[in-house]
Design a protein around this motif. Structure first.
Motif, PDB file in Angstrom:
ATOM      1  N   THR A  75       0.840  -1.311   0.031  1.00  0.00           N
ATOM      2  CA  THR A  75      -0.064  -0.017   0.076  1.00  0.00           C
ATOM      3  C   THR A  75       0.896   1.305  -0.076  1.00  0.00           C
ATOM      4  OG1 THR A  75      -0.200  -0.181   2.517  1.00  0.00           O
ATOM      5  CG2 THR A  75      -1.965  -1.178   1.075  1.00  0.00           C
ATOM      6  N   LYS A  76       2.159   1.095   0.789  1.00  0.00           N
ATOM      7  CA  LYS A  76       2.745   2.296   0.700  1.00  0.00           C
ATOM      8  C   LYS A  76       3.528   2.573  -0.382  1.00  0.00           C
ATOM      9  CE  LYS A  76       4.739   5.902   2.379  1.00  0.00           C
ATOM     10  NZ  LYS A  76       3.774   7.006   2.820  1.00  0.00           N
ATOM     11  N   ARG A  77       4.107   1.425  -1.220  1.00  0.00           N
ATOM     12  CA  ARG A  77       4.394   1.659  -2.742  1.00  0.00           C
ATOM     13  C   ARG A  77       3.776   2.219  -3.664  1.00  0.00           C
ATOM     14  NH1 ARG A  77       8.303  -0.090   0.302  1.00  0.00           N
ATOM     15  NH2 ARG A  77       7.928   2.211   0.976  1.00  0.00           N
ATOM     16  N   GLY A  78       2.506   1.592  -3.511  1.00  0.00           N
ATOM     17  CA  GLY A  78       1.374   2.145  -4.274  1.00  0.00           C
ATOM     18  C   GLY A  78       1.240   3.909  -4.417  1.00  0.00           C
ATOM     19  N   GLN A  79       1.114   4.073  -3.032  1.00  0.00           N
ATOM     20  CA  GLN A  79       1.101   5.653  -2.907  1.00  0.00           C
ATOM     21  C   GLN A  79       2.285   6.351  -3.091  1.00  0.00           C
ATOM     22  OE1 GLN A  79       2.822   7.507   0.038  1.00  0.00           O
ATOM     23  NE2 GLN A  79       1.746   9.258  -0.713  1.00  0.00           N
ATOM     24  N   GLU A  80       3.607   5.924  -3.098  1.00  0.00           N
ATOM     25  CA  GLU A  80       4.543   6.731  -3.380  1.00  0.00           C
ATOM     26  C   GLU A  80       4.524   6.654  -4.974  1.00  0.00           C
ATOM     27  OE1 GLU A  80       7.679   5.290  -0.011  1.00  0.00           O
ATOM     28  OE2 GLU A  80       7.382   4.201  -1.732  1.00  0.00           O
ATOM     29  N   LEU A  81       4.118   5.791  -5.751  1.00  0.00           N
ATOM     30  CA  LEU A  81       4.222   5.526  -7.069  1.00  0.00           C
ATOM     31  C   LEU A  81       3.119   6.748  -7.875  1.00  0.00           C
ATOM     32  CD1 LEU A  81       4.157   2.037  -8.022  1.00  0.00           C
ATOM     33  CD2 LEU A  81       5.964   3.375  -8.621  1.00  0.00           C
ATOM     34  N   ALA A  82       1.946   6.749  -7.067  1.00  0.00           N
ATOM     35  CA  ALA A  82       0.902   7.755  -7.488  1.00  0.00           C
ATOM     36  C   ALA A  82       1.543   9.193  -7.163  1.00  0.00           C
ATOM     37  CB  ALA A  82      -0.516   7.437  -6.885  1.00  0.00           C
ATOM     38  N   GLU A  83       1.939   9.371  -6.094  1.00  0.00           N
ATOM     39  CA  GLU A  83       2.487  10.667  -5.869  1.00  0.00           C
ATOM     40  C   GLU A  83       3.493  11.140  -6.580  1.00  0.00           C
ATOM     41  OE1 GLU A  83       3.365  12.858  -1.568  1.00  0.00           O
ATOM     42  OE2 GLU A  83       4.544  11.092  -1.875  1.00  0.00           O
ATOM     43  N   LYS A  84       4.431  10.213  -6.860  1.00  0.00           N
ATOM     44  CA  LYS A  84       5.479  10.588  -7.671  1.00  0.00           C
ATOM     45  C   LYS A  84       4.934  11.109  -9.065  1.00  0.00           C
ATOM     46  CE  LYS A  84      10.170   9.024  -8.915  1.00  0.00           C
ATOM     47  NZ  LYS A  84      11.229   7.977  -8.822  1.00  0.00           N
ATOM     48  N   ALA A  85       4.199  10.255  -9.466  1.00  0.00           N
ATOM     49  CA  ALA A  85       3.765  10.563 -11.027  1.00  0.00           C
ATOM     50  C   ALA A  85       2.720  11.689 -11.111  1.00  0.00           C
ATOM     51  CB  ALA A  85       2.742   9.129 -11.466  1.00  0.00           C
ATOM     52  N   LEU A  86       2.173  11.815  -9.932  1.00  0.00           N
ATOM     53  CA  LEU A  86       1.260  13.245  -9.921  1.00  0.00           C
ATOM     54  C   LEU A  86       1.982  14.546  -9.896  1.00  0.00           C
ATOM     55  CD1 LEU A  86      -1.537  12.547  -7.231  1.00  0.00           C
ATOM     56  CD2 LEU A  86      -2.112  13.448  -9.534  1.00  0.00           C
ATOM     57  N   HIS A  87       3.357  14.348  -9.071  1.00  0.00           N
ATOM     58  CA  HIS A  87       4.197  15.622  -9.033  1.00  0.00           C
ATOM     59  C   HIS A  87       5.455  15.814  -9.518  1.00  0.00           C
ATOM     60  CE1 HIS A  87       1.179  16.777  -5.962  1.00  0.00           C
ATOM     61  NE2 HIS A  87       1.293  15.398  -5.376  1.00  0.00           N
ATOM     62  N   SER A  88       5.762  14.874 -10.608  1.00  0.00           N
ATOM     63  CA  SER A  88       6.799  14.981 -11.491  1.00  0.00           C
ATOM     64  C   SER A  88       6.507  14.381 -12.817  1.00  0.00           C
ATOM     65  CB  SER A  88       7.998  14.242 -10.691  1.00  0.00           C
ATOM     66  OG  SER A  88       7.672  12.688 -10.861  1.00  0.00           O
ATOM     67  N   GLU A  89       7.651  14.296 -13.404  1.00  0.00           N
ATOM     68  CA  GLU A  89       7.385  13.612 -14.995  1.00  0.00           C
ATOM     69  C   GLU A  89       7.598  12.366 -14.808  1.00  0.00           C
ATOM     70  OE1 GLU A  89       7.048  15.618 -17.811  1.00  0.00           O
ATOM     71  OE2 GLU A  89       6.729  17.521 -16.091  1.00  0.00           O
ATOM     72  N   TYR A  90       7.693  11.652 -13.720  1.00  0.00           N
ATOM     73  CA  TYR A  90       7.859  10.182 -13.645  1.00  0.00           C
ATOM     74  C   TYR A  90       6.674   9.534 -14.190  1.00  0.00           C
ATOM     75  CZ  TYR A  90       8.071   5.560 -11.252  1.00  0.00           C
ATOM     76  OH  TYR A  90       8.148   4.229 -11.166  1.00  0.00           O
ATOM     77  N   LYS A  91       6.785   8.260 -14.822  1.00  0.00           N
ATOM     78  CA  LYS A  91       5.874   7.507 -15.304  1.00  0.00           C
ATOM     79  C   LYS A  91       5.732   6.148 -14.679  1.00  0.00           C
ATOM     80  CE  LYS A  91       4.980  10.416 -18.753  1.00  0.00           C
ATOM     81  NZ  LYS A  91       3.707  11.236 -18.867  1.00  0.00           N
ATOM     82  N   ILE A  92       4.685   5.599 -14.239  1.00  0.00           N
ATOM     83  CA  ILE A  92       4.625   4.415 -13.546  1.00  0.00           C
ATOM     84  C   ILE A  92       4.750   3.200 -14.645  1.00  0.00           C
ATOM     85  CG2 ILE A  92       3.134   2.931 -12.150  1.00  0.00           C
ATOM     86  CD1 ILE A  92       1.631   5.297 -11.098  1.00  0.00           C
ATOM     87  N   ASP A  93       5.601   2.198 -14.303  1.00  0.00           N
ATOM     88  CA  ASP A  93       5.559   1.167 -15.352  1.00  0.00           C
ATOM     89  C   ASP A  93       4.196   0.170 -15.204  1.00  0.00           C
ATOM     90  OD1 ASP A  93       5.774  -1.852 -15.960  1.00  0.00           O
ATOM     91  OD2 ASP A  93       7.973  -0.937 -16.648  1.00  0.00           O
ATOM     92  N   ARG A  94       3.471   0.164 -16.426  1.00  0.00           N
ATOM     93  CA  ARG A  94       2.003  -0.613 -16.057  1.00  0.00           C
ATOM     94  C   ARG A  94       2.203  -1.878 -15.422  1.00  0.00           C
ATOM     95  NH1 ARG A  94      -3.158   1.224 -17.844  1.00  0.00           N
ATOM     96  NH2 ARG A  94      -2.311   2.827 -18.913  1.00  0.00           N
ATOM     97  N   THR A  95       3.211  -2.523 -16.182  1.00  0.00           N
ATOM     98  CA  THR A  95       3.164  -4.019 -15.694  1.00  0.00           C
ATOM     99  C   THR A  95       3.657  -4.065 -14.573  1.00  0.00           C
ATOM    100  OG1 THR A  95       3.904  -4.512 -18.123  1.00  0.00           O
ATOM    101  CG2 THR A  95       4.598  -6.145 -16.449  1.00  0.00           C
ATOM    102  N   LEU A  96       4.559  -3.262 -13.988  1.00  0.00           N
ATOM    103  CA  LEU A  96       4.847  -3.646 -12.188  1.00  0.00           C
ATOM    104  C   LEU A  96       3.798  -3.149 -11.533  1.00  0.00           C
ATOM    105  CD1 LEU A  96       8.439  -2.377 -12.428  1.00  0.00           C
ATOM    106  CD2 LEU A  96       7.665  -4.566 -12.203  1.00  0.00           C
ATOM    107  N   PHE A  97       2.863  -2.187 -12.053  1.00  0.00           N
ATOM    108  CA  PHE A  97       2.122  -1.553 -11.261  1.00  0.00           C
ATOM    109  C   PHE A  97       0.629  -2.935 -11.002  1.00  0.00           C
ATOM    110  CE2 PHE A  97      -1.757   1.079 -10.509  1.00  0.00           C
ATOM    111  CZ  PHE A  97      -1.484   1.854  -9.289  1.00  0.00           C
ATOM    112  N   THR A  98       0.437  -3.413 -12.093  1.00  0.00           N
ATOM    113  CA  THR A  98      -0.437  -4.405 -12.298  1.00  0.00           C
ATOM    114  C   THR A  98       0.077  -5.441 -11.475  1.00  0.00           C
ATOM    115  OG1 THR A  98      -0.826  -3.937 -14.494  1.00  0.00           O
ATOM    116  CG2 THR A  98      -1.488  -6.195 -13.796  1.00  0.00           C
TER     117      THR A  98
END
Length: 550
Positions: free
Chosen positions: A489-512
């Motif tokens: 749950t914490k990794r999910g929150q960190e990924l979403a926050e980073k994507a929201l506030h920077s140019e970072y793109k979430i790897d869809r496969t890893l997210f799934t």
């Protein structure tokens, strides 16, 4: 779970339990002192780490809560309504920053702008009259909301009087308890807390275990943002809940009833205690009720701020005074629950339905609703509806009827509804016409009925921000027992926050993969359930979310 620790903590009367004592010690300053906790550890013959570990888990016991004077609601309904920044800003003019805490949720989802001050909840326009609130003038803490429905009033029926209302209970005491249990089983009443497990089967499990001491627990820890049906019943129909607990005690041979009420519902504690005192005065609780040989009494436990206590084994640990971590099952609570004794845990609305069933028979309840989802259901609508409020509807009612007829449609444009709390599905408005309000319809469509709380996601609210909010909530409220939930749950929150506030793109496969790990690896529905609304968001709002993913 430590059997020895449960036995040690169960040596004393419930009135003298470790958890209750920690709560009493925290009242003056917001958290118990180290000296007081050490003394409690010695008194209960447990390690200091056990007492300190318990206190440090809860919002209103941990050291960080010391000195807090006012609390802002950060529940999903208030967040989506966008009212809480103004609330926090207004409060900051009267309180220091370290005097302001948070609560989730206050059950004021129908009007938002919710906050808590000196044992009372406020919402709506109360923040605009903060000077009167601080001066304790008037009744700014009182809220109103529409109560309606499309079926016969059962759960929302007006209370009559003690004599008439409890006549079916007194009649049940003249029957064999097995016969009363069969009436409940015939009704096919399914748990209203989310899982939908038949209450008759649950009670039968506990009944069949031999033990002189058994417990009935009412799970009144309604923590789902958007839900206030349990709050309604506790504050306005407390006798329906107490009646249900008495019947549950009779059919399982239990003698103790515990009402575990969340700290965020302070008014409910007073109302339920008054109702219990009334029952005692009328001779409806205590020893040998009506010369039937049935003994039963109640105890209210006031929670201290933890969403995970809505999970039944975490709730049991909480009452014992342990950290509210989820237990591995088996053994199930019916076999080994509170203080290692057979225990049945049911939620408020489930227990409240028993009055109608015992009064009119199991078939009468079964005739309402659908074949597999019988009876009525309470539905809560938030402030985005023209008619926000609580509605009692027959199971199988079209969702469109609830939204557009009872709720009057939306005040402003809405793109999705989260139904069933933070672990509930995210229903796009395009799907409203396809769903009916019952367990099967929601499950078949890939959603979850749960508590049937409805939180609207406005058109302008970013879905990635909503996902980040869900993960943040899940991470903060995780019990920490299992790695997938605690870390995932914490990794999910960190990924979403980073994507929201920077140019970072979430790897869809890893997210799934992360969502799958949470679903399959988590010990309970907390970590296992949070992927559902996230997957719904990815499925139905892919165009909006694409910019955040590779």
């Amino acid at each position: 779970m430590s059997d020895n620790l449960s036995e040690l903590l169960g040596r004393k009367d419930l009135e003298e339990g470790l958890f209750s004592k920690l709560g009493e010690l925290a009242r003056p300053t917001g958290a118990p002192s180290e000296e007081a906790m050490e003394a409690l550890a010695n008194e209960f013959l447990i390690g200091k780490a056990n007492a300190f570990g318990t206190a440090s888990f809860y919002d209103f016991l941990k050291p960080e809560n010391k000195g807090k004077k006012v609390y802002v609601c950060n529940g999903t309904a208030c967040v989506c309504a966008g009212t809480q920044e103004k609330v926090a800003e207004t409060l900051s003019k009267n309180f220091k920053q370290d005097e302001i805490g948070h609560m989730t949720c206050l059950g004021r989802c129908h009007e938002n702008a919710a906050f808590h001050y000196q044992g009372k909840n406020y919402s709506g326009k109360a923040i605009e009259h903060l000077d009167q609130v601080l001066a304790s003038e008037g009744q700014r803490n009182k809220d109103t909301y529409k109560v309606g429905g499309n079926s016969k009033t059962i759960l929302t029926a007006e209370f009559t009087n003690i004599t008439d209302y409890y006549a079916p209970f007194r009649a049940a005491l003249q029957q064999d308890s097995l016969q009363v249990l069969e009436t409940i089983k015939v009704s096919n009443l399914r748990g209203r807390g989310g899982a939908g497990f038949p209450i008759g089967t649950k009670l039968e499990f506990c009944r069949n275990v031999k033990n002189d001491i058994k417990f009935i627990i009412c799970n009144a820890d309604e923590g789902d943002p958007g839900a206030y049906s349990d709050r309604y019943l506790l504050e306005n129909r407390p006798h329906s809940v107490l009646f249900g607990m008495l019947i549950a005690g009779y059919v399982t041979h239990a003698s103790y009833g515990i009402v575990y009420i969340r700290a965020e519902y302070p008014e409910a504690v007073t109302v339920v205690q008054d109702a219990i005192d009334h029952l005692r005065k009328e001779g409806l609780i205590g020893k040998n009720i009506d010369d039937s040989g049935f003994n039963f009494d109640f105890k209210i436990i006031q929670a201290q701020g933890s969403y995970i206590c809505g999970e039944e084994t975490a709730l049991i640990n909480s009452i014992e005074g342990q950290r509210p971590e989820v237990r591995v099952r088996p053994p199930f609570p019916a076999q080994k629950g509170l203080f290692n004794k057979p225990t049945t845990v049911n939620n408020v609305e489930t227990l409240a339905a028993l009055h109608y069933i015992i009064t009119h028979g199991g078939e009468a309840w079964k005739e309402i609703g659908t074949v597999r989802s019988s009876g009525t259901k309470l539905v809560c609508l938030d402030s985005f509806f023209v008619n926000p409020g609580l509605f009692e509807v027959e199971m199988g009612t079209p969702l469109s009827q609830v939204v557009y007829e009872m709720g009057g449609g939306f005040r402003s444009e809405v793109k999705a509804l989260q139904i069933g709390g933070p672990l509930g599905g995210l229903v796009p408005v395009s799907k409203i016409e396809e769903l009916t309000l019952d367990f099967e319809s929601f499950a078949k469509a890939g959603f979850l009925l749960g508590h049937a709380s409805v939180v609207c996601i406005p058109k302008e609210f970013p879905l990635m921000k909503f996902i980040e909010h869900l993960f943040d909530f899940a991470s903060y409220e995780s019990c920490g027992k299992c790695f997938p939930c605690r870390l995932g749950t914490k990794r999910g929150q960190e990924l979403a926050e980073k994507a929201l506030h920077s140019e970072y793109k979430i790897d869809r496969t890893l997210f799934t993969d992360l969502l799958t790990t949470l679903e399959k690896g988590s010990l309970c529905a907390h970590g296992g359930g949070i992927p559902l609304p996230v997957r719904n968001a990815l499925q139905y709002f892919d165009d909006e979310l694409k910019p955040y993913f590779n």
